[in-house]
Design an enzyme around this catalytic site. Structure first.
Site, PDB file in Angstrom:
ATOM      1  N   CYS A  48      41.463  42.715  57.775  1.00  0.00           N
ATOM      2  CA  CYS A  48      40.735  41.707  58.563  1.00  0.00           C
ATOM      3  C   CYS A  48      39.222  41.821  58.325  1.00  0.00           C
ATOM      4  CB  CYS A  48      41.120  41.798  60.037  1.00  0.00           C
ATOM      5  SG  CYS A  48      40.625  40.332  60.990  1.00  0.00           S
ATOM      6  N   HIS A  92      46.875  41.208  60.032  1.00  0.00           N
ATOM      7  CA  HIS A  92      46.982  42.547  60.611  1.00  0.00           C
ATOM      8  C   HIS A  92      48.376  43.111  60.357  1.00  0.00           C
ATOM      9  CE1 HIS A  92      43.166  42.742  62.811  1.00  0.00           C
ATOM     10  NE2 HIS A  92      43.296  41.428  62.901  1.00  0.00           N
ATOM     11  N   GLU A 121      49.446  45.982  61.046  1.00  0.00           N
ATOM     12  CA  GLU A 121      49.852  46.801  62.191  1.00  0.00           C
ATOM     13  C   GLU A 121      50.405  45.962  63.335  1.00  0.00           C
ATOM     14  OE1 GLU A 121      45.651  45.642  63.182  1.00  0.00           O
ATOM     15  OE2 GLU A 121      46.780  46.056  61.352  1.00  0.00           O
TER      16      GLU A 121
END
Length: 192
Positions: A76, A174, A176
């Site tokens: 990001c 993202h 994650e």
């Protein structure tokens, strides 16, 4: 050892937690010696470009990151700061990727937030991942298409969902927060 770059941005601990779910140990650090010695480096990010670049400059990390020889993954804001000029705060990036960062035109909902499809997957990061897979985005600025583009997303306009050049990898989304697909991308990065 996996080093997660520590700076004033958020999201570092959520990336560390995602790695822990894969039984991968990591440290959060801004120590240049530890970063240089790490097997892999992850440059996560949530924040504002100009203030983050100022912190990186104060710590000398803006010069260190482009000099790293091991695999490096920007996420990001990390991806955006690895690029050229950035319209957010009129910020000069590290120039690892030859692409500028621009603000989305206000023709649709901005920020681009939520699940969206990535296509044209051309990187070892996407080994075992099918084209037109959904991942999770949160951003108001985007990197245009470039020679280093290795996946594309279309939101208002087509943009680089990920970039790759030499030992540098970067994703606008993202991993994650992207469920099993994101876990696989992180795992693929660790296996490089």
């Amino acid at each position: 050892m996996i080093a997660l770059i520590k700076y004033n941005g958020g999201n570092v601990s959520s990336v560390q937690n995602a790695l822990a779910r894969l039984n991968i140990n990591s440290i959060i650090t801004d120590d240049p010696d530890l970063i240089i010695k790490a097997d892999k480096v992850i440059f996560p990010g949530v924040g504002e470009s100009s203030s983050t670049m100022k912190v990186l400059e104060e710590k000398g990390l803006n010069a260190l990151i482009p000099s790293l020889k091991q695999p490096v993954l920007g996420i990001c804001l990390g991806m955006q700061l690895m690029c050229g000029n950035n319209e957010e705060g009129n910020t000069k990036g590290m120039g690892i990727f030859d692409v500028d960062v621009k603000q989305f035109p206000p023709e649709d909902l901005v920020p681009h937030m939520g699940w969206n499809t990535i296509s044209d997957l051309k990187s070892p990061l996407f080994s075992g991942i099918e084209d037109n897979t959904d991942v999770y985005f949160v951003h108001s600025y985007y990197c245009g298409l470039a020679e280093s583009t290795v996946s594309v997303c279309d939101y208002i306009l087509p943009f680089s969902a990920s970039l790759q050049k030499d030992n540098f990898f970067a994703v606008q989304f993202h991993p994650e927060k992207s469920g099993l697909t994101g876990s696989k991308i992180l795992e693929n990065f660790i296996k490089l």
